[in-house]
Design an enzyme around this catalytic site. Sequence first.
Site, PDB file in Angstrom:
ATOM      1  CB  SER A 119      -0.924  -0.005   1.218  1.00 31.45           C
ATOM      2  OG  SER A 119      -0.179  -0.240   2.381  1.00 31.45           O
ATOM      3  CG  HIS A 140      -2.715  -0.289  -3.165  1.00 31.06           C
ATOM      4  ND1 HIS A 140      -2.917   1.019  -2.815  1.00 31.06           N
ATOM      5  CD2 HIS A 140      -2.996  -1.019  -2.054  1.00 31.06           C
ATOM      6  CE1 HIS A 140      -3.306   1.074  -1.548  1.00 31.06           C
ATOM      7  NE2 HIS A 140      -3.362  -0.142  -1.078  1.00 31.06           N
ATOM      8  CD  GLU A 152      -3.014   3.965  -5.422  1.00 27.82           C
ATOM      9  OE1 GLU A 152      -2.691   5.136  -5.582  1.00 27.82           O
ATOM     10  OE2 GLU A 152      -2.696   3.316  -4.411  1.00 27.82           O
ATOM     11  CG  ASN A 190      -2.607   4.184   1.721  1.00 28.19           C
ATOM     12  OD1 ASN A 190      -3.652   4.401   2.325  1.00 28.19           O
ATOM     13  ND2 ASN A 190      -2.239   2.979   1.333  1.00 28.19           N
TER      14      ASN A 190
HETATM   15  N1  CAA Z   1     -16.154  -8.595   2.082  1.00 27.37           N
HETATM   16  C1  CAA Z   1     -17.056  -8.747   1.089  1.00 27.37           C
HETATM   17  N2  CAA Z   1     -18.167  -8.004   0.971  1.00 27.37           N
HETATM   18  C2  CAA Z   1     -18.409  -7.094   1.918  1.00 27.37           C
HETATM   19  C3  CAA Z   1     -17.544  -6.883   3.000  1.00 27.37           C
HETATM   20  C4  CAA Z   1     -16.369  -7.689   3.064  1.00 27.37           C
HETATM   21  N3  CAA Z   1     -15.465  -7.557   4.041  1.00 27.37           N
HETATM   22  N4  CAA Z   1     -18.036  -5.898   3.781  1.00 27.37           N
HETATM   23  C5  CAA Z   1     -19.191  -5.506   3.209  1.00 27.37           C
HETATM   24  N5  CAA Z   1     -19.412  -6.219   2.081  1.00 27.37           N
HETATM   25  C6  CAA Z   1     -20.527  -6.069   1.154  1.00 27.37           C
HETATM   26  C7  CAA Z   1     -21.819  -6.489   1.784  1.00 27.37           C
HETATM   27  O1  CAA Z   1     -22.053  -7.848   1.556  1.00 27.37           O
HETATM   28  C8  CAA Z   1     -22.838  -5.656   1.048  1.00 27.37           C
HETATM   29  O2  CAA Z   1     -23.098  -6.211  -0.215  1.00 27.37           O
HETATM   30  P1  CAA Z   1     -24.600  -6.356  -0.739  1.00 27.37           P
HETATM   31  O3  CAA Z   1     -25.337  -5.130  -0.328  1.00 27.37           O
HETATM   32  O4  CAA Z   1     -24.468  -6.493  -2.200  1.00 27.37           O
HETATM   33  O5  CAA Z   1     -25.086  -7.568  -0.061  1.00 27.37           O
HETATM   34  C9  CAA Z   1     -22.099  -4.341   0.763  1.00 27.37           C
HETATM   35  O6  CAA Z   1     -20.694  -4.661   0.872  1.00 27.37           O
HETATM   36  C10 CAA Z   1     -22.488  -3.267   1.748  1.00 27.37           C
HETATM   37  O7  CAA Z   1     -22.235  -3.758   3.048  1.00 27.37           O
HETATM   38  P2  CAA Z   1     -23.050  -3.331   4.346  1.00 27.37           P
HETATM   39  O8  CAA Z   1     -24.436  -2.953   3.960  1.00 27.37           O
HETATM   40  O9  CAA Z   1     -22.856  -4.383   5.376  1.00 27.37           O
HETATM   41  O10 CAA Z   1     -22.267  -2.081   4.947  1.00 27.37           O
HETATM   42  P3  CAA Z   1     -21.915  -0.688   4.299  1.00 27.37           P
HETATM   43  O11 CAA Z   1     -23.008  -0.150   3.438  1.00 27.37           O
HETATM   44  O12 CAA Z   1     -21.404   0.151   5.408  1.00 27.37           O
HETATM   45  O13 CAA Z   1     -20.676  -1.002   3.338  1.00 27.37           O
HETATM   46  C11 CAA Z   1     -18.348  -0.900   3.090  1.00 27.37           C
HETATM   47  C12 CAA Z   1     -19.510  -1.552   3.813  1.00 27.37           C
HETATM   48  C13 CAA Z   1     -18.406  -1.239   1.604  1.00 27.37           C
HETATM   49  C14 CAA Z   1     -17.093  -1.471   3.706  1.00 27.37           C
HETATM   50  C15 CAA Z   1     -18.453   0.670   3.268  1.00 27.37           C
HETATM   51  O14 CAA Z   1     -18.575   0.961   4.622  1.00 27.37           O
HETATM   52  C16 CAA Z   1     -17.273   1.420   2.696  1.00 27.37           C
HETATM   53  O15 CAA Z   1     -17.209   1.671   1.516  1.00 27.37           O
HETATM   54  N6  CAA Z   1     -16.317   1.786   3.577  1.00 27.37           N
HETATM   55  C17 CAA Z   1     -15.098   2.474   3.182  1.00 27.37           C
HETATM   56  C18 CAA Z   1     -14.163   1.489   2.558  1.00 27.37           C
HETATM   57  C19 CAA Z   1     -12.855   2.112   2.189  1.00 27.37           C
HETATM   58  O16 CAA Z   1     -12.649   3.318   2.258  1.00 27.37           O
HETATM   59  N7  CAA Z   1     -11.921   1.263   1.772  1.00 27.37           N
HETATM   60  C20 CAA Z   1     -10.598   1.697   1.446  1.00 27.37           C
HETATM   61  C21 CAA Z   1      -9.730   1.467   2.652  1.00 27.37           C
HETATM   62  S1  CAA Z   1      -8.112   2.014   2.330  1.00 27.37           S
HETATM   63  C22 CAA Z   1      -7.387   0.735   1.581  1.00 27.37           C
HETATM   64  O17 CAA Z   1      -7.878  -0.343   1.422  1.00 27.37           O
HETATM   65  C23 CAA Z   1      -6.029   1.027   1.091  1.00 27.37           C
HETATM   66  C24 CAA Z   1      -4.921   0.889   2.020  1.00 27.37           C
HETATM   67  O18 CAA Z   1      -3.838   0.636   1.541  1.00 27.37           O
HETATM   68  C25 CAA Z   1      -5.014   1.132   3.464  1.00 27.37           C
END
Ligand code: CAA
Length: 283
Positions: A119, A140, A152, A190
């Site tokens: 990352s 990424h 990415e 990041n």
């Molecule tokens: N694995 C698979 N599917 C998942 C999941 C997981 N861990 N978590 C949630 N989902 C799916 C759910 O099944 C649901 O799908 P359906 O509606 O089609 O059934 C959908 O995602 C929405 O889930 P929820 O309704 O339970 O919850 P939500 O609406 O809050 O969504 C989320 C969850 C998609 C995680 C949302 O909160 C979100 O987008 N959060 C921000 C995520 C983000 O910013 N990610 C980047 C992190 S930084 C990174 O990764 C880079 C790094 O290097 C650090």
Amino acid sequence: MEINKIMVIGAGQMGSGIAQVCAQAGYAVYLNDIKEESFAKGLAGITKNLSRSVEKERMTEDEKNAILARISKSLDLQDAENVDLIIEAAVENMDIKKTIFKKLDAIAPSHTILATNTSSLSITELAAVTARPEKVIGMHFMNPVPVMKLVEIIRGLATTDEVYKAVEDLTRDLTKVPVEVNDFPGFVANRVLMPMINEAIYTLYEGVATKEAIDDVMKLGMNHPMGPLQLADFIGLDTCLYIMETLHEGFGDSKYRPCPLLRKYVNAGWYGKKSGRGFYSYE
Ligand code: CAA
């Protein structure tokens, strides 16, 4: 450069998600981990995700079973001799990644592309420990991998256009959106996200607002799906600290100094969701 067989190194949250999307797109995948239990945990997570898709009638039970059948267990890096692309998603530590890349370079056929899901670490530095820096690239993925659209794609100094194109085509095949980025600390995702999270932690540290208030401001005011402190817990506070340190060291700029509160939480073993406690409690 045809990619048919893929190996994913590391069956944690990211590695298992990557293996899932590759198998869903029809690729044969080795999911490798040093521990049998880690592989089993990764596969259980994939099975749970696919079962949810069956329940929601997005796929049939037969399709789910076909996807699972494309994932093979690997506990030995020697399996790299059978694959066209390796995506490393092991722990975010340069020394460990260098050791893995040296081994993979010795085992994998000369055409095999070596990608890393790092990352923030330098692709160029990692590529330099191999005899094929032109075939080393960053891929990424974002967490949770099955949901997030972005990948990415990071070129190292020596990465060829042919390798870039093969990885870009594969990313589209996984129904993800590739975005090209150059090799600088934190890349783009990041470099922008982590200082925001770090600043949110400073805001808490200085007593400007409560954790809930800070998260509400960003959720309701900026339409972020999660507030920055909840997101930090979700990513892992140890990972957040490691990335801030990589930015701080890589740019030598005090604007990237990690907040002391973040360091304190990590020293306490409060890593966020995965350890049961971070800014919030998950017990
Ligand atoms: N694995 C698979 N599917 C998942 C999941 C997981 N861990 N978590 C949630 N989902 C799916 C759910 O099944 C649901 O799908 P359906 O509606 O089609 O059934 C959908 O995602 C929405 O889930 P929820 O309704 O339970 O919850 P939500 O609406 O809050 O969504 C989320 C969850 C998609 C995680 C949302 O909160 C979100 O987008 N959060 C921000 C995520 C983000 O910013 N990610 C980047 C992190 S930084 C990174 O990764 C880079 C790094 O290097 C650090």
